[in-house]
Design a protein around this motif. Structure first.
Motif, PDB file in Angstrom:
ATOM      1  N   ASN A  28       0.826  -1.202   0.000  1.00 42.88           N
ATOM      2  CA  ASN A  28       0.000   0.000   0.000  1.00 42.88           C
ATOM      3  C   ASN A  28       0.863   1.255   0.000  1.00 42.88           C
ATOM      4  N   TYR A  29       1.773   1.301  -0.946  1.00 42.73           N
ATOM      5  CA  TYR A  29       2.684   2.435  -1.030  1.00 42.73           C
ATOM      6  C   TYR A  29       1.917   3.709  -1.309  1.00 42.73           C
ATOM      7  N   ARG A  30       2.366   4.786  -0.722  1.00 44.97           N
ATOM      8  CA  ARG A  30       1.740   6.089  -0.914  1.00 44.97           C
ATOM      9  C   ARG A  30       2.525   6.883  -1.952  1.00 44.97           C
ATOM     10  N   ASN A  31       1.890   7.911  -2.461  1.00 42.82           N
ATOM     11  CA  ASN A  31       2.588   8.829  -3.356  1.00 42.82           C
ATOM     12  C   ASN A  31       3.689   9.539  -2.564  1.00 42.82           C
ATOM     13  N   ASN A  32       4.856   9.670  -3.179  1.00 44.77           N
ATOM     14  CA  ASN A  32       5.998  10.324  -2.529  1.00 44.77           C
ATOM     15  C   ASN A  32       6.430  11.540  -3.325  1.00 44.77           C
ATOM     16  N   PHE A  33       6.630  12.647  -2.610  1.00 53.31           N
ATOM     17  CA  PHE A  33       7.123  13.869  -3.224  1.00 53.31           C
ATOM     18  C   PHE A  33       8.128  14.503  -2.275  1.00 53.31           C
ATOM     19  N   GLY A  34       9.247  14.943  -2.786  1.00 46.73           N
ATOM     20  CA  GLY A  34      10.210  15.641  -1.952  1.00 46.73           C
ATOM     21  C   GLY A  34      11.424  16.034  -2.759  1.00 46.73           C
ATOM     22  N   GLN A  35      12.173  16.988  -2.231  1.00 48.06           N
ATOM     23  CA  GLN A  35      13.377  17.442  -2.916  1.00 48.06           C
ATOM     24  C   GLN A  35      14.309  18.129  -1.935  1.00 48.06           C
ATOM     25  N   TYR A  36      15.567  18.108  -2.268  1.00 48.11           N
ATOM     26  CA  TYR A  36      16.550  18.899  -1.537  1.00 48.11           C
ATOM     27  C   TYR A  36      17.736  19.158  -2.442  1.00 48.11           C
ATOM     28  N   SER A  37      18.543  20.120  -2.056  1.00 48.11           N
ATOM     29  CA  SER A  37      19.778  20.375  -2.785  1.00 48.11           C
ATOM     30  C   SER A  37      20.915  20.469  -1.777  1.00 48.11           C
ATOM     31  N   VAL A  38      22.105  20.210  -2.281  1.00 45.03           N
ATOM     32  CA  VAL A  38      23.313  20.201  -1.466  1.00 45.03           C
ATOM     33  C   VAL A  38      24.385  21.003  -2.194  1.00 45.03           C
ATOM     34  N   THR A  39      25.037  21.889  -1.452  1.00 51.62           N
ATOM     35  CA  THR A  39      26.192  22.605  -1.987  1.00 51.62           C
ATOM     36  C   THR A  39      27.379  22.271  -1.096  1.00 51.62           C
ATOM     37  N   GLU A  40      28.489  21.845  -1.729  1.00 49.14           N
ATOM     38  CA  GLU A  40      29.673  21.431  -0.983  1.00 49.14           C
ATOM     39  C   GLU A  40      30.918  22.100  -1.546  1.00 49.14           C
ATOM     40  N   GLY A  41      31.800  22.460  -0.644  1.00 44.44           N
ATOM     41  CA  GLY A  41      33.121  22.926  -1.029  1.00 44.44           C
ATOM     42  C   GLY A  41      34.146  22.100  -0.273  1.00 44.44           C
ATOM     43  N   TYR A  42      35.262  21.761  -0.923  1.00 48.10           N
ATOM     44  CA  TYR A  42      36.253  20.913  -0.269  1.00 48.10           C
ATOM     45  C   TYR A  42      37.670  21.344  -0.612  1.00 48.10           C
ATOM     46  N   LEU A  43      38.574  20.959   0.288  1.00 48.71           N
ATOM     47  CA  LEU A  43      40.004  21.197   0.121  1.00 48.71           C
ATOM     48  C   LEU A  43      40.725  19.969   0.654  1.00 48.71           C
ATOM     49  N   GLU A  44      41.628  19.400  -0.152  1.00 42.67           N
ATOM     50  CA  GLU A  44      42.402  18.223   0.239  1.00 42.67           C
ATOM     51  C   GLU A  44      43.862  18.454  -0.095  1.00 42.67           C
ATOM     52  N   THR A  45      44.749  17.905   0.750  1.00 45.36           N
ATOM     53  CA  THR A  45      46.179  18.060   0.494  1.00 45.36           C
ATOM     54  C   THR A  45      46.959  16.863   1.021  1.00 45.36           C
ATOM     55  N   VAL A  46      48.115  16.629   0.427  1.00 44.69           N
ATOM     56  CA  VAL A  46      49.110  15.681   0.918  1.00 44.69           C
ATOM     57  C   VAL A  46      50.418  16.455   1.015  1.00 44.69           C
ATOM     58  N   ILE A  47      51.026  16.407   2.202  1.00 47.93           N
ATOM     59  CA  ILE A  47      52.256  17.148   2.438  1.00 47.93           C
ATOM     60  C   ILE A  47      53.376  16.155   2.730  1.00 47.93           C
ATOM     61  N   PRO A  48      54.359  16.019   1.818  1.00 47.90           N
ATOM     62  CA  PRO A  48      55.500  15.141   2.091  1.00 47.90           C
ATOM     63  C   PRO A  48      56.441  15.804   3.102  1.00 47.90           C
ATOM     64  N   LEU A  49      56.781  15.060   4.152  1.00 51.58           N
ATOM     65  CA  LEU A  49      57.683  15.586   5.183  1.00 51.58           C
ATOM     66  C   LEU A  49      59.085  14.993   5.098  1.00 51.58           C
ATOM     67  N   ALA A  50      59.196  13.763   4.595  1.00 50.19           N
ATOM     68  CA  ALA A  50      60.506  13.121   4.486  1.00 50.19           C
ATOM     69  C   ALA A  50      60.484  12.126   3.336  1.00 50.19           C
ATOM     70  N   LYS A  51      61.659  11.971   2.688  1.00 48.64           N
ATOM     71  CA  LYS A  51      61.778  10.990   1.622  1.00 48.64           C
ATOM     72  C   LYS A  51      63.220  10.514   1.563  1.00 48.64           C
ATOM     73  N   ASP A  52      63.382   9.183   1.601  1.00 46.97           N
ATOM     74  CA  ASP A  52      64.693   8.537   1.501  1.00 46.97           C
ATOM     75  C   ASP A  52      65.702   9.084   2.508  1.00 46.97           C
ATOM     76  N   THR A  53      65.273   9.142   3.773  1.00 43.79           N
ATOM     77  CA  THR A  53      66.184   9.534   4.852  1.00 43.79           C
ATOM     78  C   THR A  53      66.601   8.281   5.614  1.00 43.79           C
ATOM     79  N   ALA A  54      67.447   8.442   6.605  1.00 38.30           N
ATOM     80  CA  ALA A  54      67.893   7.300   7.406  1.00 38.30           C
ATOM     81  C   ALA A  54      66.757   6.697   8.217  1.00 38.30           C
ATOM     82  N   TRP A  55      65.776   7.481   8.575  1.00 36.34           N
ATOM     83  CA  TRP A  55      64.683   7.002   9.427  1.00 36.34           C
ATOM     84  C   TRP A  55      63.348   6.846   8.694  1.00 36.34           C
ATOM     85  N   ALA A  56      63.314   7.228   7.413  1.00 36.03           N
ATOM     86  CA  ALA A  56      62.049   7.117   6.676  1.00 36.03           C
ATOM     87  C   ALA A  56      62.283   7.047   5.183  1.00 36.03           C
TER      88      ALA A  56
END
Length: 192
Positions: A28-56
């Motif tokens: 006995n499903y009923r009629n369905n009505f609805g809506q929404y909107s989404v606004t997103e902003g994002y920021l992503e980063t990778v920061i290398p701190l060490a490469k080919d050192t004695a400890w890493a």
């Protein structure tokens, strides 16, 4: 990386007059009505701190933040902070801490209703009975929020070509989970 996106979602379903009149035992499903909107902003980063050192061989920090605005439930911020450390070629450690969400979907919000029939064990009488219920959405739902911690180890030994194994520990704490109790759970809570 950075970006912004906008998304619009809606639901429209028209059911039979027999469903609307609740002529059936279940469904006995009923009629369905609805809506929404989404606004997103994002920021992503990778920061290398060490490469080919004695400890890493490598050490990186990764971070992300996302600002999200739902027309139905408002504004929320999510984020992630993590690190990976590879002290030797065969082993890599990783760790992440984040705040995550799951927003209610169209059915969570706008389901007009459907009849359900569930068998439950009645603890008062000891008999199995059938319970007729009615499930609907809730337009007042807010996003569920989680705090997640994860720590892991990746092992990729040189002496076994193509082999890689990982072990992870994680802990997730959720607040405001979007869920519903089953008929049996309601009955049991009333009894105990």
């Amino acid at each position: 990386a950075l970006g912004i996106e906008h998304r619009y979602e809606r639901i429209t379903s028209i059911n039979t007059p027999d469903d609307e009149a609740q002529l059936w035992l279940t469904g006995n499903y009923r009629n369905n009505f609805g809506q929404y909107s989404v606004t997103e902003g994002y920021l992503e980063t990778v920061i290398p701190l060490a490469k080919d050192t004695a400890w890493a061989r490598s050490l990186d920090i990764n971070a992300a933040v996302r600002a999200t605005d739902y027309t139905t439930s408002g504004y929320v911020t999510t984020w992630k902070l993590g690190a990976t450390w590879q002290p030797i070629p065969d082993i890599r450690f990783r760790a992440t801490r984040s705040r995550d969400i799951r927003a209610p979907n169209l059915y969570d919000l706008f389901l007009s209703g459907t009849n359900t029939i569930s068998p439950i064990d009645d603890p008062f009488t000891g008999q199995r009975v059938f319970y007729r219920g009615f499930a609907t959405g809730n337009v007042n739902l807010k996003p569920e929020k989680a705090q997640t911690t994860e720590v892991g180890l990746v092992w990729q030994p040189d002496f076994i070509p193509g082999f890689q194994a990982s072990v992870d520990y994680y802990r997730i704490g959720v607040r405001g989970a979007i869920t519903a109790l089953s008929s049996q759970q309601v009955e049991d809570l009333c009894y105990f």
